[in-house]
Design an enzyme around this catalytic site. Structure first.
Site, PDB file in Angstrom:
ATOM      1  N   GLU A  26       0.644  -0.962  -0.184  1.00 44.07           N
ATOM      2  CA  GLU A  26       0.549  -0.094   0.121  1.00 44.07           C
ATOM      3  C   GLU A  26       1.090   1.194  -0.074  1.00 44.07           C
ATOM      4  OE1 GLU A  26      -2.810  -0.743   3.226  1.00 44.07           O
ATOM      5  OE2 GLU A  26      -3.536  -1.469   2.510  1.00 44.07           O
ATOM      6  N   HIS A  27       0.016   2.731  -0.453  1.00 45.21           N
ATOM      7  CA  HIS A  27       0.202   3.386  -0.730  1.00 45.21           C
ATOM      8  C   HIS A  27       1.905   4.148  -1.238  1.00 45.21           C
ATOM      9  CE1 HIS A  27      -2.707   4.283   1.728  1.00 45.21           C
ATOM     10  NE2 HIS A  27      -2.216   3.028   3.448  1.00 45.21           N
ATOM     11  N   GLU A  40      -3.888   0.128  -1.530  1.00 45.82           N
ATOM     12  CA  GLU A  40      -4.547   1.253  -1.421  1.00 45.82           C
ATOM     13  C   GLU A  40      -3.920   1.615  -2.046  1.00 45.82           C
ATOM     14  OE1 GLU A  40      -5.356   2.631   2.687  1.00 45.82           O
ATOM     15  OE2 GLU A  40      -6.923   1.381   2.668  1.00 45.82           O
ATOM     16  N   TYR A  64      -2.090   7.849  -1.035  1.00 48.85           N
ATOM     17  CA  TYR A  64      -3.519   9.167  -0.650  1.00 48.85           C
ATOM     18  C   TYR A  64      -3.386  10.643  -1.244  1.00 48.85           C
ATOM     19  CZ  TYR A  64      -5.070   5.298   3.244  1.00 48.85           C
ATOM     20  OH  TYR A  64      -5.302   4.386   3.879  1.00 48.85           O
TER      21      TYR A  64
END
Length: 158
Positions: free
Chosen positions: A28-29, A50, A53
């Site tokens: 993630e990220h 994910e 952001y």
């Protein structure tokens, strides 16, 4: 401190070995490809992802000219056999600007590769900014402000 320019890394996992099986791969990220799979004959059973952001703009998060975002899971064009099951990627872009990913799962050539139960989802507080345009390559619907928090799936590919 967290942010696009702090604590950065391009890619989380690179698989170069043949016949590798991953169970419960969480990546993630990262700012570019989250996973690059170069090994032949591989399999992933459950992938959780994910996207980053906080890209400050679409221009800051583009794989190439005209290609929004970076795929979370990229299968190299040299791979002739790969299977993926239960793979999911989520977007939550929190900078107040529309950021889009073309696709979270990218197969450069679908020949002799398969994936089942793939899902993308935009998960953001209202209002939703940006999202994911397709599930795998150019297949599958979008997950954007028109359907936030609703999984968009492709049951089998190709």
């Amino acid at each position: 401190m967290w942010g696009w320019n702090d604590n950065t890394a391009d890619t989380g996992v690179i698989v170069n070995g043949d016949n590798v099986t991953a169970y419960g791969l969480f990546v993630e990220h990262y700012q570019k490809y989250e996973v690059i799979w170069n090994g032949n004959g591989g399999m992933d059973i459950f992938f959780q992802n994910e996207m980053p952001y906080d890209p400050p703009s679409q221009a800051a998060w583009m794989e190439a000219s005209g290609v929004n975002g970076w795929a979370a899971f990229k299968i190299a064009s040299t791979v002739t056999r790969f299977s993926g099951y239960g793979m999911g990627s989520y977007s939550f872009f929190n900078q107040g600007v529309n950021i889009y990913a073309r696709t979270p799962l990218r197969y450069l050539s679908p020949s002799r590769r398969q994936a089942c139960a793939i899902c993308s989802r935009s998960s953001s507080p209202q209002p939703v900014f940006g999202g994911i345009l397709h599930v795998v390559n150019d297949t599958g619907g979008s997950s954007t402000s028109t359907n936030p928090d609703v999984p968009v799936t492709v049951v089998s590919y190709p």
